[in-house]
Design a protein around this motif. Structure first.
Motif, mmCIF file in Angstrom:
data_model
loop_
_atom_site.group_PDB
_atom_site.id
_atom_site.type_symbol
_atom_site.label_atom_id
_atom_site.label_comp_id
_atom_site.label_asym_id
_atom_site.label_seq_id
_atom_site.Cartn_x
_atom_site.Cartn_y
_atom_site.Cartn_z
ATOM 1 N N SER A 1 -0.348 38.975 -25.921
ATOM 2 C CA SER A 1 0.585 38.213 -26.636
ATOM 3 C C SER A 1 2.189 38.550 -26.134
ATOM 4 O O SER A 1 2.292 39.497 -25.535
ATOM 5 C CB SER A 1 0.691 38.555 -28.174
ATOM 6 O OG SER A 1 1.238 39.889 -28.540
ATOM 7 N N LYS A 2 2.931 37.757 -26.496
ATOM 8 C CA LYS A 2 4.355 37.963 -26.099
ATOM 9 C C LYS A 2 4.818 39.336 -26.554
ATOM 10 O O LYS A 2 5.678 40.001 -25.667
ATOM 11 C CB LYS A 2 5.136 36.762 -26.983
ATOM 12 C CG LYS A 2 6.592 36.786 -26.257
ATOM 13 C CD LYS A 2 7.494 35.419 -26.620
ATOM 14 C CE LYS A 2 8.947 35.729 -26.414
ATOM 15 N NZ LYS A 2 9.639 34.530 -26.387
ATOM 16 N N VAL B 1 4.497 42.565 -24.306
ATOM 17 C CA VAL B 1 5.216 42.796 -23.012
ATOM 18 C C VAL B 1 6.445 43.180 -22.959
ATOM 19 O O VAL B 1 7.223 42.697 -24.104
ATOM 20 C CB VAL B 1 5.176 41.373 -22.241
ATOM 21 C CG1 VAL B 1 5.816 41.673 -20.964
ATOM 22 C CG2 VAL B 1 3.787 40.961 -21.937
ATOM 23 N N TRP C 1 -3.076 35.607 -14.628
ATOM 24 C CA TRP C 1 -2.244 35.270 -15.280
ATOM 25 C C TRP C 1 -0.802 36.232 -15.023
ATOM 26 O O TRP C 1 -1.257 37.352 -14.576
ATOM 27 C CB TRP C 1 -2.478 35.415 -16.798
ATOM 28 C CG TRP C 1 -3.363 34.315 -17.480
ATOM 29 C CD1 TRP C 1 -4.918 34.489 -17.105
ATOM 30 C CD2 TRP C 1 -3.032 33.006 -17.604
ATOM 31 N NE1 TRP C 1 -5.270 33.263 -17.449
ATOM 32 C CE2 TRP C 1 -4.298 32.207 -17.855
ATOM 33 C CE3 TRP C 1 -1.977 32.520 -17.941
ATOM 34 C CZ2 TRP C 1 -4.189 31.021 -18.194
ATOM 35 C CZ3 TRP C 1 -1.984 30.923 -18.255
ATOM 36 C CH2 TRP C 1 -3.044 30.414 -18.594
ATOM 37 N N TRP D 1 3.433 37.535 -16.313
ATOM 38 C CA TRP D 1 4.132 37.592 -17.379
ATOM 39 C C TRP D 1 5.533 38.129 -16.811
ATOM 40 O O TRP D 1 5.863 38.639 -16.046
ATOM 41 C CB TRP D 1 3.899 38.646 -18.434
ATOM 42 C CG TRP D 1 2.683 38.027 -19.340
ATOM 43 C CD1 TRP D 1 2.926 37.655 -20.441
ATOM 44 C CD2 TRP D 1 1.348 38.328 -19.015
ATOM 45 N NE1 TRP D 1 1.451 37.387 -20.963
ATOM 46 C CE2 TRP D 1 0.601 37.783 -20.030
ATOM 47 C CE3 TRP D 1 0.576 38.824 -17.919
ATOM 48 C CZ2 TRP D 1 -0.818 37.618 -20.186
ATOM 49 C CZ3 TRP D 1 -0.732 38.763 -17.976
ATOM 50 C CH2 TRP D 1 -1.418 38.359 -18.990
ATOM 51 N N ARG E 1 7.439 35.474 -21.217
ATOM 52 C CA ARG E 1 6.737 34.090 -21.021
ATOM 53 C C ARG E 1 5.636 34.272 -20.102
ATOM 54 O O ARG E 1 5.434 34.979 -19.047
ATOM 55 C CB ARG E 1 7.767 33.187 -20.405
ATOM 56 C CG ARG E 1 8.555 32.709 -21.516
ATOM 57 C CD ARG E 1 9.734 31.649 -20.639
ATOM 58 N NE ARG E 1 10.548 32.507 -19.707
ATOM 59 C CZ ARG E 1 11.671 32.289 -19.601
ATOM 60 N NH1 ARG E 1 12.440 31.676 -20.325
ATOM 61 N NH2 ARG E 1 12.226 33.071 -18.658
ATOM 62 N N LYS E 2 4.412 33.590 -20.305
ATOM 63 C CA LYS E 2 3.232 33.738 -19.768
ATOM 64 C C LYS E 2 2.981 32.572 -18.450
ATOM 65 O O LYS E 2 3.405 31.486 -18.979
ATOM 66 C CB LYS E 2 1.961 33.608 -20.660
ATOM 67 C CG LYS E 2 0.708 33.879 -20.289
ATOM 68 C CD LYS E 2 -0.147 33.675 -21.281
ATOM 69 C CE LYS E 2 -1.513 34.114 -21.033
ATOM 70 N NZ LYS E 2 -2.640 33.686 -22.097
ATOM 71 N N TYR E 3 2.540 32.835 -17.424
ATOM 72 C CA TYR E 3 2.406 31.756 -16.349
ATOM 73 C C TYR E 3 0.837 31.761 -15.811
ATOM 74 O O TYR E 3 0.462 32.906 -15.560
ATOM 75 C CB TYR E 3 3.321 32.034 -15.071
ATOM 76 C CG TYR E 3 4.874 32.139 -15.671
ATOM 77 C CD1 TYR E 3 5.505 30.722 -15.525
ATOM 78 C CD2 TYR E 3 5.215 33.209 -16.293
ATOM 79 C CE1 TYR E 3 6.793 30.850 -15.853
ATOM 80 C CE2 TYR E 3 6.666 33.085 -16.410
ATOM 81 C CZ TYR E 3 7.543 32.061 -16.283
ATOM 82 O OH TYR E 3 8.609 31.904 -16.648
#
Ligand code: PLP
Length: 408
Positions: A2-3, A6, A42, A44, A49-51
C-alpha cells in the motif's frame, strides 16, 4: 504494497529532480519521476505512487524487479567476495560462461560490463581474427541503417543513426552502413576488406523492425561463402525476451559471435561477448581485458538469472505472453486511426503510430503505466517475462484509452 508502506523520501519529486540534476551532465531528458522501489512488474515513486512497468529498464529486468533467487545469490556473494582481478581464476565466472555456451551455439565467452563494451569486444575480435589468424588484412565492419550498437566511439560509428554521431568527429574508420533487410544492397557492399557483418535480428532502438527469415538466412550463407564473420547483437533481444533464449534461434542461423548485456544480470551491470570455437585463436593473454568484467558479484547475478530462465524455459512464457499482449492490442486498437500497426517478436513489441508518441508516454505515466518509445512514432512495450494476463489487460486498457484520445 500500500501507499503507506513506501517510505516517502522527498516531499516533492519535481523539485528534488531539478535540484539534483545540477550535479549531473545533461545526457538524459529525465522524466520528473524518482522511482525508489520495485517488485516484480511494479514500481513505486518517492511519493508512494505505484506504476505498472512495461519497459523493464529497457529490456533489463527480464525477471521483474528484485527477483528473489537472484537477490539471494548476489547477497550470498556479497558476504563472500566482491572483487578479485581477472588475473585469477573465478569459478563462478566460468560457470556463468558455461551456462551461456551450454545453451547456445557459442563456445567461449568474454565478460565485460555493458552492451557497448560487448560490441566493442566483438569488433576487436573480428578484426584481430581476420588479421592475425586468417592473415587477410580485413578490417571493415558492415552495419545497418536504424541500428543501435552503443555509445563508445567504435559502437556509435557502427550505429546506423546520424543523431548519435553528431559532434564526435573524427570517427574511427573501417565501418560501412547499408540498408537493412535488403540482400542485394548488402551483397554489393561487401569487398575484400569486409571482416564482419554486425546486426540485430530485431532492430530495437530503431523502431522494432525484425529481419525477415529469408534475409537472415541469405546473410548467414553469404558470410560462410566469403569468410566474413557474422556478429549478432543480442543485447536487447537476448535472455528470453523474443520467445527464444537468443533471438537468432528463430532464424536457424549460428552467428560466429553474439553479444549480450541488458537482461543478462537482471539489473546487475554486466555484458558478454560469445564466440565460436575457431574465434578463440583471435585473442590471447593481454589482447583484450576489463578490470570489472565478470567479477564474482556480476557472475553470481548472471548465473542465477540464467539458471532460472533455463530451468523454467522462460522464453516460452515470453512467447505466450507476447502473443497474448499482441492479440489484446490488436483487438483493442482495431480501427484506431492513429495506430499503423502492432509488430514485434515475443515481448519486444512496437505500436507503430502515425505521429509522435512522446505525449502518450507522459500521459501513460500519469495513468500509472511506464513505457518508452523506439524512434519518434513507435511505442515500445517490454514487460518482464513473468508478466501476468491481468497485468497485460491493465496496460492494454490504459493504452487503448490514450490511443483513442490521440486518434480524435
Ligand atoms: C542497449 C543496446 C546497446 C548498448 O548497451 P549499453 O549497455 O547501453 O552500452 C547495444 N545494442 C543494442 C541492440 C542495445 O539495445
Amino acid at each position: 504494497m500500500s501507499k503507506q508502506e513506501v517510505e516517502v523520501k522527498s516531499p516533492n519529486a519535481q523539485a528534488h529532480n531539478e535540484q539534483n540534476a545540477q550535479s549531473l551532465l545533461p545526457t538524459y531528458a529525465r522524466f520528473p519521476l524518482a522511482i525508489v522501489k520495485g517488485k516484480g512488474s511494479w514500481l513505486w515513486d518517492d511519493q508512494g505512487r505505484k506504476y505498472l512497468d512495461f519497459m523493464s529498464g529497457i529490456a533489463v529486468t527480464n525477471l521483474g524487479h528484485v527477483p528473489e533467487k537472484v537477490k539471494e545469490a548476489v547477497v550470498k556473494q556479497i558476504d563472500e567476495l566482491w572483487h578479485i582481478s581477472n588475473l585469477f581464476q573465478i569459478p563462478n565466472q566460468e560457470e556463468a560462461g558455461k551456462l551461456i555456451t551450454d545453451n547456445s551455439g557459442g563456445d567461449a565467452v568474454f565478460f565485460c560490463n555493458s552492451g557497448a563494451e560487448a560490441n566493442e569486444a566483438a569488433i576487436k575480435l573480428a578484426r584481430r581474427y581476420q588479421q592475425l589468424v586468417k592473415q587477410n588484412g580485413r578490417y571493415e565492419i558492415i552495419t545497418f541503417e536504424q541500428s543501435f550498437h552503443g555509445r563508445t566511439l567504435a559502437t556509435l560509428t557502427a550505429t546506423g543513426q546520424d543523431k548519435v554521431k553528431e559532434g564526435f568527429a573524427p570517427l574511427p574508420g573501417g565501418f560501412k552502413t547499408v540498408k537493412y533487410n535488403d540482400f542485394d544492397v548488402l551483397k554489393a557492399a561487401i569487398s575484400d576488406h569486409t571482416a564482419a557483418i554486425m546486426l540485430e535480428t530485431v532492430q530495437g532502438e530503431g523502431g522494432i523492425y525484425p529481419a525477415s527469415q529469408s534475409y537472415l538466412k541469405q546473410v548467414a550463407d553469404l558470410c560462410k561463402q566469403e569468410g566474413i564473420l557474422l556478429i549478432i547483437d543480442e543485447i536487447q533481444t537476448g535472455i528470453g525476451r523474443t520467445g527464444k533464449l537468443f533471438a537468432h534461434e528463430h532464424y536457424g542461423i549460428e552467428p560466429d559471435i553474439f553479444t549480450l548485456a541488458k537482461g543478462l544480470g537482471s539489473g546487475f551491470p554486466v555484458g558478454a561477448m560469445v564466440a565460436k570455437e575457431e574465434l578463440r585463436a583471435g585473442f590471447s593473454a593481454g589482447s583484450h581485458g576489463s578490470t570489472f568484467g565478470g567479477t564474482p558479484l556480476a557472475a553470481a547475478a548472471v548465473k542465477a538469472t540464467l539458471e532460472i530462465i533455463v530451468a523454467d524455459n522462460l522464453w516460452e512464457r515470453a512467447a505466450k505472453q507476447g502473443a497474448y499482449l499482441v492479440e489484446q492490442l490488436r483487438e483493442n486498437l482495431a480501427g484506431n486511426a492513429f495506430v499503423e500497426e502492432v509488430r514485434g517478436l515475443g515481448l519486444l513489441i512496437g505500436i507503430a503510430c502515425k505521429g509522435p508518441v512522446a505525449d502518450i508516454i507522459v500521459k501513460a505515466q500519469q495513468e500509472g503505466l511506464l513505457i518508452i518509445s523506439a524512434g519518434p512514432n513507435v511505442l515500445r512495450l517490454l514487460p518482464n517475462l513473468l508478466v501476468t494476463n491481468e497485468e497485460i489487460e491493465i496496460a492494454v486498457s490504459i493504452l487503448a484509452k490514450l490511443l483513442a484520445e490521440a486518434a480524435e
